[in-house]
Design a protein around this motif. Structure first.
Motif, mmCIF file in Angstrom:
data_model
loop_
_atom_site.group_PDB
_atom_site.id
_atom_site.type_symbol
_atom_site.label_atom_id
_atom_site.label_comp_id
_atom_site.label_asym_id
_atom_site.label_seq_id
_atom_site.Cartn_x
_atom_site.Cartn_y
_atom_site.Cartn_z
ATOM 1 N N LYS A 3 31.696 30.140 48.021
ATOM 2 C CA LYS A 3 32.606 30.487 46.924
ATOM 3 C C LYS A 3 32.867 29.235 46.089
ATOM 4 O O LYS A 3 32.840 28.115 46.617
ATOM 5 C CB LYS A 3 33.938 30.996 47.477
ATOM 6 N N GLY A 24 46.570 31.355 44.174
ATOM 7 C CA GLY A 24 45.121 31.490 44.258
ATOM 8 C C GLY A 24 44.694 31.989 45.631
ATOM 9 O O GLY A 24 43.858 32.888 45.750
ATOM 10 N N ALA A 28 43.305 35.616 45.055
ATOM 11 C CA ALA A 28 41.888 35.500 44.704
ATOM 12 C C ALA A 28 41.028 34.874 45.790
ATOM 13 O O ALA A 28 39.921 34.410 45.514
ATOM 14 C CB ALA A 28 41.757 34.694 43.408
ATOM 15 N N VAL A 31 37.365 35.541 45.958
ATOM 16 C CA VAL A 31 36.517 35.087 44.856
ATOM 17 C C VAL A 31 36.320 33.579 44.872
ATOM 18 O O VAL A 31 35.225 33.092 44.614
ATOM 19 C CB VAL A 31 37.105 35.534 43.496
ATOM 20 N N SER A 34 41.029 27.840 46.797
ATOM 21 C CA SER A 34 42.033 27.165 45.976
ATOM 22 C C SER A 34 42.508 25.864 46.601
ATOM 23 O O SER A 34 42.746 25.797 47.813
ATOM 24 C CB SER A 34 43.254 28.077 45.792
ATOM 25 N N SER A 127 40.000 34.906 38.193
ATOM 26 C CA SER A 127 39.250 35.589 39.247
ATOM 27 C C SER A 127 38.260 36.588 38.642
ATOM 28 O O SER A 127 37.088 36.653 39.049
ATOM 29 C CB SER A 127 40.227 36.296 40.189
ATOM 30 N N SER A 131 34.182 36.390 38.855
ATOM 31 C CA SER A 131 33.483 37.532 39.452
ATOM 32 C C SER A 131 32.444 38.127 38.513
ATOM 33 O O SER A 131 31.370 38.547 38.944
ATOM 34 C CB SER A 131 34.479 38.632 39.838
#
Length: 139
Positions: A3, A24, A28, A31, A34, A127, A131
């Motif tokens: 990621k 984050g 997210a 995705v 953070s 995010s 994506s």
């Protein structure tokens, strides 16, 4: 494929960037990963931010986060500057943007909620853009 790594940075890494890191992870994490950091650290995360994030999202930032310097982070793909009002720290990355947020430190709770609302909206948008491939990265 790993990621993307997103770093939320400001000078002190004690309020806005910490809230962004927590949101984050909360909103997210499927995705991107953070992180947050600054060019200086504080002995603790802003206590109003800690209290409000706990009340609003049941996130205990003191349990999972601490104030960090930029050089403590792994290699970062995306840098999000929180809004420094001076010269923002530099961190190498493939993509960078500035969210231009005012620091709510020392202000009423309403200001914290306003900043958190903006971070939450921006986080969902970031995010989505990652994506959908709107932000191109070499991972």
């Amino acid at each position: 494929m790993r990621k993307p790594r997103v770093a939320f940075i400001c000078v002190h890494n004690s309020c806005r960037s910490q809230m962004a890191e927590a949101l984050g992870k909360h909103l997210a994490s499927e995705v991107f990963d953070s992180y947050s950091a600054g060019t200086e650290t504080k002995p603790q995360i802003n206590q109003d931010a800690v209290r409000i994030m706990k009340d609003r999202f049941s996130i205990d930032m003191e349990e999972t986060q601490h104030s960090k310097l930029l050089d403590e982070l792994p290699e970062i793909d995306i840098v999000i500057k929180m809004g420094c009002n001076v010269i923002c720290p530099f961190l190498p990355s493939q993509y960078e943007e500035d969210w231009g947020l005012d620091d709510p430190s020392g202000k009423p709770d309403e200001e914290f909620h306003r900043v958190i609302d903006i971070i939450e909206k921006n986080m969902v948008d970031l995010s989505r853009r990652i994506s959908e491939g709107e932000i191109e990265l070499q991972l």
